[in-house]
Write a protein that holds these residues in place. Structure first.
Motif, PDB file in Angstrom:
ATOM      1  N   THR A 132       0.898  -1.072   0.066  1.00  0.00           N
ATOM      2  CA  THR A 132       0.126   0.094  -0.036  1.00  0.00           C
ATOM      3  C   THR A 132       0.938   1.214  -0.009  1.00  0.00           C
ATOM      4  OG1 THR A 132      -0.075   0.046   2.427  1.00  0.00           O
ATOM      5  CG2 THR A 132      -1.801  -1.065   1.224  1.00  0.00           C
ATOM      6  N   GLY A 133       0.069   2.478  -0.174  1.00  0.00           N
ATOM      7  CA  GLY A 133       1.012   3.524  -0.093  1.00  0.00           C
ATOM      8  C   GLY A 133       1.914   3.638  -1.210  1.00  0.00           C
ATOM      9  N   ALA A 175      -3.960   5.409   1.496  1.00  0.00           N
ATOM     10  CA  ALA A 175      -3.015   4.449   1.343  1.00  0.00           C
ATOM     11  C   ALA A 175      -3.641   3.190   0.553  1.00  0.00           C
ATOM     12  CB  ALA A 175      -2.385   4.017   2.667  1.00  0.00           C
ATOM     13  N   SER A 222      -3.296   0.187  -3.330  1.00  0.00           N
ATOM     14  CA  SER A 222      -2.622  -1.160  -3.280  1.00  0.00           C
ATOM     15  C   SER A 222      -2.385  -2.130  -4.511  1.00  0.00           C
ATOM     16  CB  SER A 222      -3.797  -1.749  -2.175  1.00  0.00           C
ATOM     17  OG  SER A 222      -4.827  -1.975  -2.938  1.00  0.00           O
ATOM     18  N   TYR A 242       4.795   2.494  -1.544  1.00  0.00           N
ATOM     19  CA  TYR A 242       5.238   0.960  -2.155  1.00  0.00           C
ATOM     20  C   TYR A 242       4.169   0.338  -2.864  1.00  0.00           C
ATOM     21  CZ  TYR A 242       6.832  -3.890  -1.232  1.00  0.00           C
ATOM     22  OH  TYR A 242       7.505  -5.035  -1.419  1.00  0.00           O
ATOM     23  N   THR A 285       9.337  -1.238   8.257  1.00  0.00           N
ATOM     24  CA  THR A 285       7.973  -1.599   7.934  1.00  0.00           C
ATOM     25  C   THR A 285       6.693  -1.339   8.740  1.00  0.00           C
ATOM     26  OG1 THR A 285       8.908  -3.861   7.217  1.00  0.00           O
ATOM     27  CG2 THR A 285       6.517  -4.052   7.345  1.00  0.00           C
ATOM     28  N   SER A 286       5.753  -0.728   8.142  1.00  0.00           N
ATOM     29  CA  SER A 286       4.638  -0.554   8.698  1.00  0.00           C
ATOM     30  C   SER A 286       3.486  -1.431   8.261  1.00  0.00           C
ATOM     31  CB  SER A 286       4.174   1.049   8.689  1.00  0.00           C
ATOM     32  OG  SER A 286       3.991   1.334   7.219  1.00  0.00           O
ATOM     33  N   HIS A 287       2.470  -1.929   8.947  1.00  0.00           N
ATOM     34  CA  HIS A 287       1.518  -2.894   8.570  1.00  0.00           C
ATOM     35  C   HIS A 287       0.317  -2.829   9.209  1.00  0.00           C
ATOM     36  CE1 HIS A 287       2.798  -4.429  12.379  1.00  0.00           C
ATOM     37  NE2 HIS A 287       1.738  -5.340  12.217  1.00  0.00           N
ATOM     38  N   ASP A 300       4.886  -0.205   3.298  1.00  0.00           N
ATOM     39  CA  ASP A 300       3.820  -0.256   3.802  1.00  0.00           C
ATOM     40  C   ASP A 300       2.853  -1.557   3.202  1.00  0.00           C
ATOM     41  OD1 ASP A 300       4.028   2.166   5.075  1.00  0.00           O
ATOM     42  OD2 ASP A 300       3.424   3.289   2.991  1.00  0.00           O
ATOM     43  N   SER A 345      12.679   4.185   2.247  1.00  0.00           N
ATOM     44  CA  SER A 345      11.391   4.390   2.486  1.00  0.00           C
ATOM     45  C   SER A 345      11.196   3.296   3.368  1.00  0.00           C
ATOM     46  CB  SER A 345      10.798   4.356   1.071  1.00  0.00           C
ATOM     47  OG  SER A 345      11.060   5.646   0.472  1.00  0.00           O
ATOM     48  N   ASP A 346       9.880   3.625   4.100  1.00  0.00           N
ATOM     49  CA  ASP A 346       9.111   2.482   4.770  1.00  0.00           C
ATOM     50  C   ASP A 346       8.452   1.645   3.913  1.00  0.00           C
ATOM     51  OD1 ASP A 346       9.869   3.478   7.221  1.00  0.00           O
ATOM     52  OD2 ASP A 346       7.838   4.434   7.482  1.00  0.00           O
TER      53      ASP A 346
END
Length: 873
Positions: free
Chosen positions: A73-74, A142, A146, A76, A119-121, A88, A85-86
C-alpha cells in the motif's frame, strides 16, 4: 535478490542472506545513481528489491494454503520506493484467518525488520478496511494505491469495491479534507518552498503535492494517475509533461539524499547539501555559483512549477465539484468564473507579451477576483515561449509594461508576473536568478523571492505608518516618482551568481532596461546609482560610527542630494527587512533613521559647511537639558551630573538617551553603581546603561553576563567619566525574539558588578547549522589620526559566546574597550572595537598588536571551526 534468497530454508539463514542482499542492492543502486541512470528506473528497481525480500519472507513464514493475502500500500503500492522508505503492507484476511496465523504473521514482520526493512503494517478483513478508511482519510488513501504481492488476484478489486460505497468519503468530502490537509502541511513550512533546508517530500512544491493531486484525481474521477486526467481535459499535455519532469528532479534529490543519509531523511539539510551536489555530479563553477547552489536552484525551480500546476488542478477540481455557474462579466474580454478571472479568448495569449500585459492589467483592476482562472493560467503557461525579451519588444509593449509598474497594484502585479513565469521571460536577467540561493545562513530566501519581499516592503511603506519603520511612511510621499524605487528594488540583486560585483553589474542592467523603456536621463541615472550603491547606507550605519561628523560628511558627499538620500534610505530599509524575517529590528531602524537625519541635516547645511563635533555636542546638551527641565530637575543639578560626563558622550548619545541616563543618576541617591535597563521603543530589544567605578575587566564581565542571559550585544558605548566611573551603554537583542524582563537583566548586571573578576563566559555547543559554514578569521588594526585609540576589526564565523570570549582576550592583554559595533550576517560576524592601552592611548607596539592578533585567532578558531563548544554571538 530473489536468487540470493532462494536457498534460505531457515529464518536464521534467511536473515543473514537478506541483510547481505539488501546492503548489496543498495550499493548497486548507489553505483547506478552515480553513473547517472534515470531515477524513473532506479525507483522501480528499489521497489523490485523490496518485493523479492518481502515475498521470500512471506513464503518462509506463511503456509501456501493460508487464506491470507499480502498487499503493498501507499508509496510501496504505487511502486515509488526510495532506498530508506518505509514498506507499507496490508495483510488481508477474515478475523478467523488472522487469529489462526497470528504467530506466523508476527514472524514474517520480525524477519523484515531484522533484515533492515522499516515496515508499517495492518492486518484487516475487508470490512475492517472499510471501517478504518471511514474514520481515517490517510488509511483510505494508502489503500487506494494497493497492489497484490501474494494471494488471490481478485483481492485488489475486492478491496477497491469495499472502499467504493457512496457514503465512504464522497468525492467532495475527500477533496475538501485533502485540500485542508495540504494547507496545514504547507503552513508547517511557512507556506513557502524557499527554506534554507527544504523538505523534499512534505514541503510546498514537494513530492507530496504531486501525490495529493494524484489521489484527488483517483477519488474524484476513478483514474489511475495524473496522465489519465489529460484526456478528461483536466490537465494539459504540457502541464502533465512539466509535472513528470519536475517529479524526476525531486525524486532524484530524494533518492540521493536517502543514499547519503543511510536512513529515512526528507529534509535537505546543510549536513547533506554539499555531499548531495557532488553525488549528483555538479561542480563549483566559481565562488558565487557553487555546486550546492546549482542543485538548490534546480530544486526551487521544480518546486515552483509543482506549486503553480498544483494550484490550477485544485481549482479545476473545485469547479467540477461546484457545477455550472453563470460567469460574471468583467469588461468586454474577461469574466469571473467561480470567482476567478478568466480571459474569454485565452488563445490570444499566444501572441506574446502584449495580451499578457493586458491580462495582468485587467487582473489588477479586478480586486474581487480570487485568482486567475485555471484555464487562463494554463493558456498563459503554454504561451510563455512566445514572450520575447524586453529588448526585442515594440515600444508600445514596453510603454504598457511601464504603465503597469506605475499603477496602484504594481507590486502585486510584478509578483504575479514572477510567480507565473512571465517576468523571467520579459526580463531574462530576473529569470536567471529565479530559484537562485546563496549557500549561507544570512540569505534565507532565493534571490527572486528576496526581491519580491523587498518590493512588498516598499508597497507597505505606502500604506501608512508601521511601527517597525520609524521614517519610511514619511519619506515615501516625498519621492518624485515612486516607481523608480520599485525599479531599483527589482534590479538591486539581479546580477548575483554571474561573477564580479553584483552591484556594478546590476547597475549596468538597470541602465539598459531604463533606456530601453525610454526613461528620462535623470531617472535612468538615479535608478542605476541606487542599484550600484544599494549597500552603501547599511554598510555605513552598521560598520562605522555615525556619531562621528566625519563619517556622516563622507556619506553625505556620496549621496550628494536629498532625492538620492530619500530613495536610498527606503531601498536600504526594504533590503535589510527583506533578507530575513529576523534581521530587521528596532536597533537597525534607529540606526538608519539617525544616519538619515544626520545626513539630511548635513545636506541642508551644505557640504561646503561641514558639521563640527562641538556643534553637535552643544545641540545635544541643549535638547537634553530641555527634556530634563520638563521632568522637574533643576539646571544646577543637571550641570552637576554632567560635569563628570566627557564631551564625547554628548556626541555619541541622542538627547533622549542623555536625559534617561541623567534622570537615573539623579534618582540613585548617590549610589556608586547604577544600572538602568529599558525596552526599545519599538519592542524586541533592550537598552542598558551602567555607571560604576571603573576598573579593568569591566567590559568582559558585562558582556559575559549578557551572554548568560541569552542576549546579543549589537552596540556598546564605553566611556569614562572624570570622577573615575565607567559610563557604559549597550543595545541588546534576544535571538529568541522575546528578551528577559528589564528587572531580571538589571539584577544580573548588579550581581556581576559586585565582583567582575569572577565572571567568565559560558560555554555552549554551537548550533547545528553553524557547523557547516566556515569564514576565515581576519583581524585588522588601524590607529585614529590623533593617536587616541586603535580600531580593531574582526571577521569570523559566528559561534556561541564569541563577544564574551573576545572580551576576555582583551582583558588578558590589559586593553580597554571604548566602543564596539557588533554585526552578525547569518554565519558571518563583522565586529569593530575601539581600543586603548591601560593609559588610554593607541596601541603603538607592533609586537603587542601581533600578540593580540594571534590570541584572538586562537580564541576564535582554536578548534578549526568544527564544533568545539562555543556559543552564539
Amino acid at each position: 535478490m530473489a536468487g540470493l534468497l532462494a536457498g534460505a530454508a531457515t529464518p536464521d539463514a534467511w536473515r543473514e542472506k537478506a541483510r547481505t542482499g539488501l546492503a548489496a542492492g543498495r550499493e548497486a543502486l548507489r553505483r547506478r545513481f552515480e553513473a547517472g541512470e534515470a531515477v524513473d528506473r532506479l525507483v522501480p528497481a528499489c521497489c523490485a528489491d523490496a518485493d523479492a525480500l518481502v515475498l521470500s519472507a512471506w513464503r518462509l513464514c506463511l503456509p501456501e494454503d493460508a487464506p491470507l493475502h499480502l498487499l503493498a500500500t501507499g508509496g510501496y503500492g504505487r511502486r515509488e520506493l526510495y532506498p530508506q522508505s518505509d514498506i507499507d503492507l496490508l495483510v488481508l484476511g477474515e478475523p478467523e484467518a488472522q487469529q489462526a496465523h497470528e504467530a506466523a504473521i508476527g514472524r514474517f514482520l520480525s524477519l523484515l525488520w531484522d533484515a533492515g526493512l522499516a515496515t508499517s503494517h495492518a492486518v484487516r478483513s475487508l470490512a475492517q478496511c472499510a471501517e478504518a478508511a471511514g474514520t481515517d482519510i490517510t488509511v483510505l488513501t494508502a489503500m487506494m494505491e494497493s497492489r497484490l504481492l501474494a494471494g488471490d488476484t481478485a483481492m485488489p478489486a475486492a478491496l477497491a469495491a469495499a472502499l467504493a460505497p457512496p457514503g465512504l468519503w464522497p468525492p467532495a468530502d475527500y477533496f475538501r479534507a485533502k485540500r485542508a490537509e495540504q494547507m496545514q502541511r504547507h503552513a508547517r513550512f511557512n507556506d513557502t518552498a524557499y527554506n534554507l533546508e527544504p523538505n523534499i517530500k512534505e514541503g510546498p512544491g514537494g513530492l507530496r503535492d504531486l501525490q495529493t493531486v494524484t489521489w484527488m484525481g483517483m477519488r474524484l474521477y476513478g483514474v489511475p494517475g495524473l496522465r489519465a486526467l489529460v484526456p478528461l481535459g483536466l490537465l494539459g499535455e504540457d502541464e502533465c509533461a512539466s509535472l513528470e519532469r519536475e517529479w524526476r528532479v525531486l525524486a532524484r534529490l530524494r533518492f540521493g539524499l536517502h543514499l547519503l543519509a543511510g536512513r529515512r531523511q526528507e529534509r535537505l539539510g546543510f549536513d547533506h547539501q554539499k555531499a548531495l551536489a557532488a553525488l549528483l555530479g555538479l561542480r563549483d563553477e566559481r565562488r558565487d555559483n557553487l555546486a550546492v547552489e546549482q542543485m538548490m536552484q534546480g530544486f526551487f525551480r521544480a518546486a515552483a512549477t509543482v506549486i503553480r500546476i498544483n494550484d490550477r488542478l485544485l481549482q479545476r477540481f473545485e469547479e467540477q465539484l461546484a457545477g455550472e455557474e453563470l460567469p460574471e462579466p468583467v469588461g468586454e474580454r474577461y469574466e469571473l468564473r467561480h470567482g476567478y478571472l478568466a480571459m474569454r479568448e485565452p488563445e490570444r495569449l499566444r501572441a506574446g507579451m502584449a495580451p499578457m500585459i493586458e491580462l495582468f492589467a485587467a487582473w489588477a483592476g479586478a480586486p474581487l477576483a480570487r485568482g486567475l482562472h485555471s484555464e487562463t493560467a494554463r493558456a498563459l503557461g503554454e504561451s510563455l515561449g512566445a514572450i520575447r525579451p524586453y529588448g526585442e519588444q515594440p515600444a508600445a509593449t514596453r510603454q504598457a509594461f511601464m504603465a503597469l509598474l506605475q499603477g496602484p497594484a504594481a507590486v502585486t502585479t510584478l509578483t504575479r508576473m514572477a510567480r507565473l513565469g512571465v517576468l523571467g521571460r520579459y526580463l531574462p536577467a530576473f529569470g536567471q536568478v529565479a530559484g537562485r540561493m546563496q549557500y549561507d545562513l544570512f540569505h534565507v530566501y532565493t534571490v527572486d523571492q528576496h526581491t519580491l519581499t523587498v518590493l512588498a516592503h516598499m508597497d507597505g511603506f505606502a500604506r501608512g505608518p508601521d511601527p517597525r519603520f520609524a521614517l519610511a511612511h514619511e519619506v515615501l510621499p516625498r519621492l518624485r516618482k515612486p516607481h523608480l524605487l520599485l525599479l531599483a528594488g527589482l534590479f538591486h540583486d539581479i546580477a548575483k551568481g554571474r561573477g564580479g560585483d553584483h552591484s556594478e553589474l546590476g547597475a549596468v542592467d538597470a541602465r539598459a532596461f531604463a533606456e530601453a523603456h525610454a526613461l528620462p536621463q535623470a531617472d535612468t541615472d538615479l535608478v542605476a546609482w541606487l542599484v550600484e550603491k544599494h549597500l552603501l547606507m547599511s554598510v555605513t550605519a552598521q560598520r562605522q560610527d555615525i556619531s562621528d561628523p566625519d563619517v556622516v560628511a563622507r556619506f553625505a558627499r556620496e549621496v550628494a542630494d536629498r532625492e538620492h538620500l530619500d530613495y536610498l534610505y527606503l531601498l536600504t530599509c526594504a533590503d535589510i527587512a527583506g533578507t530575513s524575517p529576523k534581521l530587521w529590528n528596532a536597533w537597525k531602524d534607529r540606526l538608519l533613521a539617525d544616519l538619515y537625519a544626520a545626513t539630511r541635516f548635513a545636506l541642508r547645511r551644505g557640504l561646503e559647511n561641514p558639521v563640527h563635533a562641538n556643534e553637535i555636542v552643544a545641540e545635544t546638551r541643549a535638547a537634553a537639558m530641555e527634556r530634563l527641565l520638563a521632568e522637574g530637575l533643576s539646571r544646577q543639578e543637571v550641570e552637576r551630573i554632567w560635569a563628570a560626563y566627557p564631551d564625547v558622550g554628548f556626541l555619541r548619545y541622542r538627547p533622549e538617551q542623555i536625559a534617561w541616563q541623567t534622570l537615573g543618576i539623579a534618582g540613585a541617591g548617590g549610589e556608586e553603581t547604577i544600572v538602568l535597563v529599558r525596552p526599545h521603543a519599538a519592542g524586541g530589544g533592550l537598552e542598558a546603561f551602567l555607571r560604576t567605578p571603573d576598573r579593568d575587566g569591566l567590559f568582559a564581565a558585562i558582556v559575559a553576563t549578557f551572554d548568560r542571559l541569552g542576549l546579543n550585544v549589537l552596540e556598546a558605548r564605553v566611556l569614562g567619566s572624570s570622577d573615575g566611573h565607567a559610563l557604559d551603554s549597550f543595545q541588546l537583542m534576544s535571538p529568541q525574539g522575546t528578551p528577559p524582563e528589564p528587572a531580571q537583566v538589571a539584577a544580573a548586571l548588579r550581581a556581576a558588578l559586585r565582583d567582575p573578576a569572577r565572571v567568565r563566559p559560558s560555554r555552549r555547543a554551537a548550533p547545528r547549522q553553524l557547523r557547516h559554514f566556515r569564514v576565515p578569521v581576519q583581524v585588522g588594526f588601524d590607529h585614529l589620526a590623533d593617536g587616541s585609540g586603535t580600531r580593531m576589526s574582526l571577521v569570523c564565523t559566528d559561534q556561541p559566546g564569541l563577544l564574551a570570549q573576545v572580551a576576555q582576550v582583551l582583558r588578558q592583554h590589559r586593553l580597554r574597550v571604548h566602543d564596539a559595533r557588533i554585526a552578525t550576517f547569518g554565519e558571518r560576524v563583522e565586529d569593530f572595537f575601539l581600543l586603548t592601552d591601560e593609559r588610554d592611548r593607541a596601541i603603538g607596539e607592533q609586537a603587542r598588536l601581533e600578540s593580540l592578533r594571534e590570541a584572538i585567532v586562537a580564541c576564535v578558531d582554536g578548534d578549526g571551526g568544527h564544533g568545539k563548544e562555543k556559543a552564539q554571538h
